[in-house]
Design a protein around this motif. Sequence first.
Motif, PDB file in Angstrom:
ATOM      1  N   UNK A  21       0.804  -1.228   0.000  1.00 38.28           N
ATOM      2  CA  UNK A  21       0.000   0.000   0.000  1.00 38.28           C
ATOM      3  C   UNK A  21       0.835   1.275   0.000  1.00 38.28           C
ATOM      4  N   UNK A  22       2.096   1.213   0.413  1.00 35.97           N
ATOM      5  CA  UNK A  22       2.960   2.397   0.435  1.00 35.97           C
ATOM      6  C   UNK A  22       3.985   2.398  -0.695  1.00 35.97           C
ATOM      7  N   UNK A  23       3.780   1.560  -1.712  1.00 37.99           N
ATOM      8  CA  UNK A  23       4.820   1.373  -2.722  1.00 37.99           C
ATOM      9  C   UNK A  23       4.371   1.595  -4.167  1.00 37.99           C
ATOM     10  N   UNK A  51       5.447  -0.891  -9.865  1.00 35.94           N
ATOM     11  CA  UNK A  51       4.083  -1.104  -9.373  1.00 35.94           C
ATOM     12  C   UNK A  51       3.203   0.094  -9.712  1.00 35.94           C
ATOM     13  N   UNK A  52       2.037  -0.156 -10.295  1.00 34.96           N
ATOM     14  CA  UNK A  52       1.140   0.909 -10.731  1.00 34.96           C
ATOM     15  C   UNK A  52       0.012   1.217  -9.751  1.00 34.96           C
ATOM     16  N   UNK A  53      -0.245   0.325  -8.814  1.00 31.32           N
ATOM     17  CA  UNK A  53      -1.307   0.557  -7.838  1.00 31.32           C
ATOM     18  C   UNK A  53      -0.733   0.352  -6.435  1.00 31.32           C
ATOM     19  N   UNK A  54      -1.558   0.258  -5.430  1.00 32.89           N
ATOM     20  CA  UNK A  54      -1.101   0.145  -4.040  1.00 32.89           C
ATOM     21  C   UNK A  54      -1.909  -0.935  -3.314  1.00 32.89           C
ATOM     22  N   UNK A  55      -1.717  -2.199  -3.672  1.00 31.86           N
ATOM     23  CA  UNK A  55      -2.560  -3.267  -3.118  1.00 31.86           C
ATOM     24  C   UNK A  55      -2.126  -3.748  -1.727  1.00 31.86           C
ATOM     25  N   UNK A  60      -4.752  -7.786  -6.177  1.00 32.69           N
ATOM     26  CA  UNK A  60      -4.099  -7.723  -7.480  1.00 32.69           C
ATOM     27  C   UNK A  60      -3.092  -6.579  -7.524  1.00 32.69           C
ATOM     28  N   UNK A  61      -1.879  -6.890  -7.953  1.00 31.34           N
ATOM     29  CA  UNK A  61      -0.823  -5.896  -8.143  1.00 31.34           C
ATOM     30  C   UNK A  61      -0.608  -5.710  -9.638  1.00 31.34           C
TER      31      UNK A  61
END
Length: 128
Positions: A21-23, A51-55, A60-61
Amino acid sequence: MGIIVGGPQILQTWIAGTDLTNYQFHAVKIYSTADQVTIADTAGEECIGILQNAPYTGEEAVVCVLGPTCVAYGGTVAVNGQFCAEVTTADLVANTNTAYYTLGICTKTAADTNIGTGIVTHSGCGYS
């Protein structure tokens, strides 16, 4: 003004093997479990992309494995400078060591803790 990243990307999805979540916009690698990713936490290690989102763990990453993307820089990287993963943080820094894996190229000079732009190229080792 926000960052605009244009052009085609190749995106791949995996499962987050750890809390990411912080990456968002940091370097990731394959986790010890198949089909999972985690942050790149060793300087210059081979990464699979940004990484395009913060899972959260188990979600799903989405990873940019090739092409233009936003990048979380952890140091100054000059335009056209090659970047690699930094130790422990998964930030991207200037690659000055030919033994380190070059993940991509900076497209606009970036400074420490900035979200900038880059292109994932997977140039490999020996290109600093």
